[in-house]
Write an enzyme that holds these catalytic residues in place. Structure first.
Site, PDB file in Angstrom:
ATOM      1  N   ASN A 130      -9.994  66.286  66.991  1.00  9.25           N
ATOM      2  CA  ASN A 130      -8.670  66.385  66.389  1.00  9.25           C
ATOM      3  C   ASN A 130      -8.587  67.521  65.378  1.00  9.25           C
ATOM      4  OD1 ASN A 130      -5.951  65.530  65.673  1.00  9.25           O
ATOM      5  ND2 ASN A 130      -6.558  63.489  66.397  1.00  9.25           N
ATOM      6  N   HIS A 160     -30.260  72.067  52.790  1.00  9.16           N
ATOM      7  CA  HIS A 160     -31.009  73.020  51.974  1.00  9.16           C
ATOM      8  C   HIS A 160     -32.134  72.309  51.231  1.00  9.16           C
ATOM      9  CE1 HIS A 160     -28.486  76.605  52.434  1.00  9.16           C
ATOM     10  NE2 HIS A 160     -27.469  75.760  52.498  1.00  9.16           N
ATOM     11  N   LYS A 213     -27.145  57.877  57.386  1.00 10.81           N
ATOM     12  CA  LYS A 213     -28.204  57.176  58.103  1.00 10.81           C
ATOM     13  C   LYS A 213     -27.718  56.839  59.503  1.00 10.81           C
ATOM     14  CE  LYS A 213     -30.347  55.084  54.015  1.00 10.81           C
ATOM     15  NZ  LYS A 213     -30.744  53.811  53.351  1.00 10.81           N
ATOM     16  N   LYS A 230     -20.029  45.359  61.050  1.00 12.18           N
ATOM     17  CA  LYS A 230     -20.125  44.340  62.079  1.00 12.18           C
ATOM     18  C   LYS A 230     -20.499  44.994  63.392  1.00 12.18           C
ATOM     19  CE  LYS A 230     -15.198  44.412  63.324  1.00 12.18           C
ATOM     20  NZ  LYS A 230     -13.975  43.569  63.472  1.00 12.18           N
TER      21      LYS A 230
END
Length: 247
Positions: A130, A160, A213, A230
């Site tokens: 988009n 970096h 993560k 969930k």
């Protein structure tokens, strides 16, 4: 007016999707504006096809810029809307599958500093990016099939190094792990995805999240930083709830 069945069938054929349907009614004026706009994009796309390797029809909006076009490849029915910027300079370039659309003012770059050549970006079939998205493929970005990237999504595939306080940060080099987004994912508006993240198949990432993560398949995640909220699969949801209660 009645649903434009012929146009619907034509688009379904181009996309090779027999289930494609128009969900709204359009006036004759609306259709003429849409078709004339696409006709102009197809003409510009014909010119771009002289420089990049594509199949089928290529639709190109106004102000589209492609640098290092010999490193950009796409399948059938590529759409690049107004103001899209692609820079393919990298080891693997920018590789796009069939029916990829990139909305206005989005950018894909593969190399930042010239001294550190990037890896590249791969985008699967039927994936839509988009408006205002930014994808940086220095460390490699792989996006699967049937993915939705919301407006303003940002993906970074390098970091970096800054561990030495007595040394200028830009002189300490970079770490690259790359980013992988699986098939059938919905990445909400203004999501930021950082280097080293792998998002599994079927995931939904809430708008405004910062993903630092990896996220397991079929998860709904959100927040800053993003956490799994969930599962989209019932038997996995109970396991996630137990983990959240014990956290």
């Amino acid at each position: 007016m009645k649903k434009p069945v012929l146009i619907e069938k034509l688009i379904a054929k181009l996309k090779r999707n027999p289930n494609y349907r128009w969900e709204s009614k359009y006036s004759t004026r609306d259709l003429l504006i849409i078709l004339s706009g696409r006709a102009g994009q197809a003409l510009r796309g014909g010119w771009l096809k002289l420089f990049i390797k594509t199949e089928g029809i290529t639709f190109v909006g106004a102000g589209v810029k492609v640098k290092h076009p010999h490193l950009v490849k796409a399948g059938k029915n590529l759409i690049l809307e107004d103001g899209v910027y692609l820079n393919g300079l990298s080891e693997q370039g920018i590789m796009m599958g069939d029916n990829v659309s990139i909305a206005r003012n989005s950018s894909i770059i593969c190399t930042g500093v010239i001294a550190q050549k990037g890896v590249g970006v791969s985008i699967g079939n039927n994936t839509g990016i988009n408006a205002g998205a930014f994808i940086a493929g220095q460390g490699g970005v792989t996006i699967g099939n049937d993915v939705i990237l919301g407006p303003g999504v940002k993906i970074f595939s390098e970091n970096h190094v800054f561990s030495k306080p007595d040394m200028i940060i830009k002189d300490q080099g970079v770490i690259r792990q790359g980013v992988i987004i699986g098939n059938n994912c919905w990445i909400g508006a203004a999501v930021t995805i950082l280097d080293g993240v792998e998002i599994g198949d079927g995931c939904v990432i809430a708008a405004g999240s910062v993903v630092n993560k990896s996220v397991p398949a079929n998860s709904v995640a959100g927040g800053v930083p993003a956490k799994v909220i969930k599962s989209r699969i019932l038997n996995q949801q109970s396991e996630i709830e137990q983990v959240l209660r014990s956290a």
